[in-house]
Design a protein around this motif. Structure first.
Motif, mmCIF file in Angstrom:
data_model
loop_
_atom_site.group_PDB
_atom_site.id
_atom_site.type_symbol
_atom_site.label_atom_id
_atom_site.label_comp_id
_atom_site.label_asym_id
_atom_site.label_seq_id
_atom_site.Cartn_x
_atom_site.Cartn_y
_atom_site.Cartn_z
ATOM 1 N N ASN A 1 0.849 -1.178 0.000
ATOM 2 C CA ASN A 1 0.000 0.000 0.000
ATOM 3 C C ASN A 1 0.888 1.233 0.000
ATOM 4 O O ASN A 1 1.191 1.801 1.037
ATOM 5 C CB ASN A 1 -0.936 -0.003 1.206
ATOM 6 N N ASN B 1 -3.927 2.000 -5.065
ATOM 7 C CA ASN B 1 -2.875 1.400 -5.892
ATOM 8 C C ASN B 1 -1.838 0.701 -5.030
ATOM 9 O O ASN B 1 -1.528 1.126 -3.931
ATOM 10 C CB ASN B 1 -2.177 2.472 -6.738
ATOM 11 N N THR B 2 -1.292 -0.379 -5.594
ATOM 12 C CA THR B 2 -0.234 -1.115 -4.914
ATOM 13 C C THR B 2 1.093 -0.736 -5.542
ATOM 14 O O THR B 2 1.155 0.079 -6.460
ATOM 15 C CB THR B 2 -0.473 -2.616 -5.073
ATOM 16 N N MET C 1 2.803 -4.952 -9.024
ATOM 17 C CA MET C 1 1.486 -5.040 -9.650
ATOM 18 C C MET C 1 1.574 -5.297 -11.151
ATOM 19 O O MET C 1 0.805 -6.065 -11.708
ATOM 20 C CB MET C 1 0.728 -3.742 -9.402
ATOM 21 N N ARG D 1 -2.032 -11.435 -4.993
ATOM 22 C CA ARG D 1 -3.227 -10.686 -4.603
ATOM 23 C C ARG D 1 -3.499 -9.471 -5.495
ATOM 24 O O ARG D 1 -4.629 -9.115 -5.739
ATOM 25 C CB ARG D 1 -3.051 -10.254 -3.149
ATOM 26 N N TYR D 2 -2.441 -8.814 -5.994
ATOM 27 C CA TYR D 2 -2.602 -7.583 -6.766
ATOM 28 C C TYR D 2 -2.201 -7.746 -8.232
ATOM 29 O O TYR D 2 -1.942 -6.777 -8.924
ATOM 30 C CB TYR D 2 -1.775 -6.470 -6.123
ATOM 31 N N ASP E 1 -8.115 -7.804 -6.205
ATOM 32 C CA ASP E 1 -7.595 -6.611 -5.526
ATOM 33 C C ASP E 1 -6.643 -5.802 -6.399
ATOM 34 O O ASP E 1 -6.039 -4.841 -5.929
ATOM 35 C CB ASP E 1 -6.885 -7.010 -4.229
ATOM 36 N N SER E 2 -6.486 -6.170 -7.664
ATOM 37 C CA SER E 2 -5.612 -5.414 -8.559
ATOM 38 C C SER E 2 -6.275 -4.099 -8.938
ATOM 39 O O SER E 2 -7.484 -3.918 -8.761
ATOM 40 C CB SER E 2 -5.308 -6.221 -9.818
ATOM 41 N N ALA F 1 -10.256 -4.410 -9.335
ATOM 42 C CA ALA F 1 -10.939 -4.071 -8.076
ATOM 43 C C ALA F 1 -12.396 -3.668 -8.281
ATOM 44 O O ALA F 1 -13.255 -4.014 -7.476
ATOM 45 C CB ALA F 1 -10.177 -2.966 -7.351
#
Length: 195
Positions: A26, A34-35, A40, A47-48, A95-96, A100
């Motif tokens: 985060n 955004n990650t 990403m 997860r992302y 969760d990308s 999202a």
């Protein structure tokens, strides 16, 4: 999402790695989810993650059969097979950044094409008593078929189960097309005493 847009929404004061040695996921400004853009945009799983995979296969095969009946009469048959297969798979984890808003996405597109070609030629080339005759007769046929399939799913419960069957059906479809072609040719040349 644009890589530049992601970078502009990042918080430059967030350290690259957390206390546990893992990348800081985060790293965005307040109000943005955004990650880490490196993770990403380059990770195929996680997860992302967002990924795009393409597979292609192509095989072109041909065979030629020739028969000489006499020194001046010859038959040739040529057959060809061209098979192509392409598959594109897009995955966006729930969760990308891209996935999202729709709970993740899986999108698979498949194309198969098959072309079969046959060609037959009969050649005649003979000279007798100052007469010279050369003739060719041929026939060619071709058939081409394509099959396109696409399926898509969204609203995945987890990023750990990325197959389309684990999401909610979004769209599915297919198209099939074919064409055939046939052609013939013929040519005769005659001369007397090579004139």
């Amino acid at each position: 999402s644009s890589p530049l847009g992601i970078l502009l929404s990042m918080n430059p004061s967030v350290p690259e790695y957390g206390a546990d040695g893992e990348p800081t996921m985060n790293a965005s400004l307040p109000g943005s989810n955004n990650t880490d853009p490196h993770y990403m945009l380059t990770s195929e799983t996680g997860r992302y993650s967002s990924s795009n995979q393409t597979e292609s296969f192509r095989n072109m095969t041909s065979a030629v059969l020739g028969v000489r009946f006499t020194p001046w009469l010859r038959f040739t048959e040529t057959a060809g097979l061209d098979v192509g297969f392409d598959q594109l798979l897009d995955r966006w984890a729930p969760d990308s950044v891209d996935g999202a808003s729709i709970g993740g996405l899986g999108d698979r597109r498949t194309r198969r094409g098959v072309k079969i070609t046959t060609s037959s030629l009969l050649n005649f080339n003979h000279s007798f008593n100052n007469h010279n005759v050369a003739a060719i007769v041929g026939f060619e046929a071709e058939k081409y078929t394509t099959l396109n399939l696409w399926e898509s799913a969204d609203n995945y419960s987890t990023w750990k189960l990325p197959e389309l069957a684990n999401g909610q059906p979004r769209s599915v479809g297919s198209t099939k097309s074919a064409y055939t072609m046939a052609s013939a040719l013929g040519n005769v040349n005659y001369n007397y005493d090579n004139k």
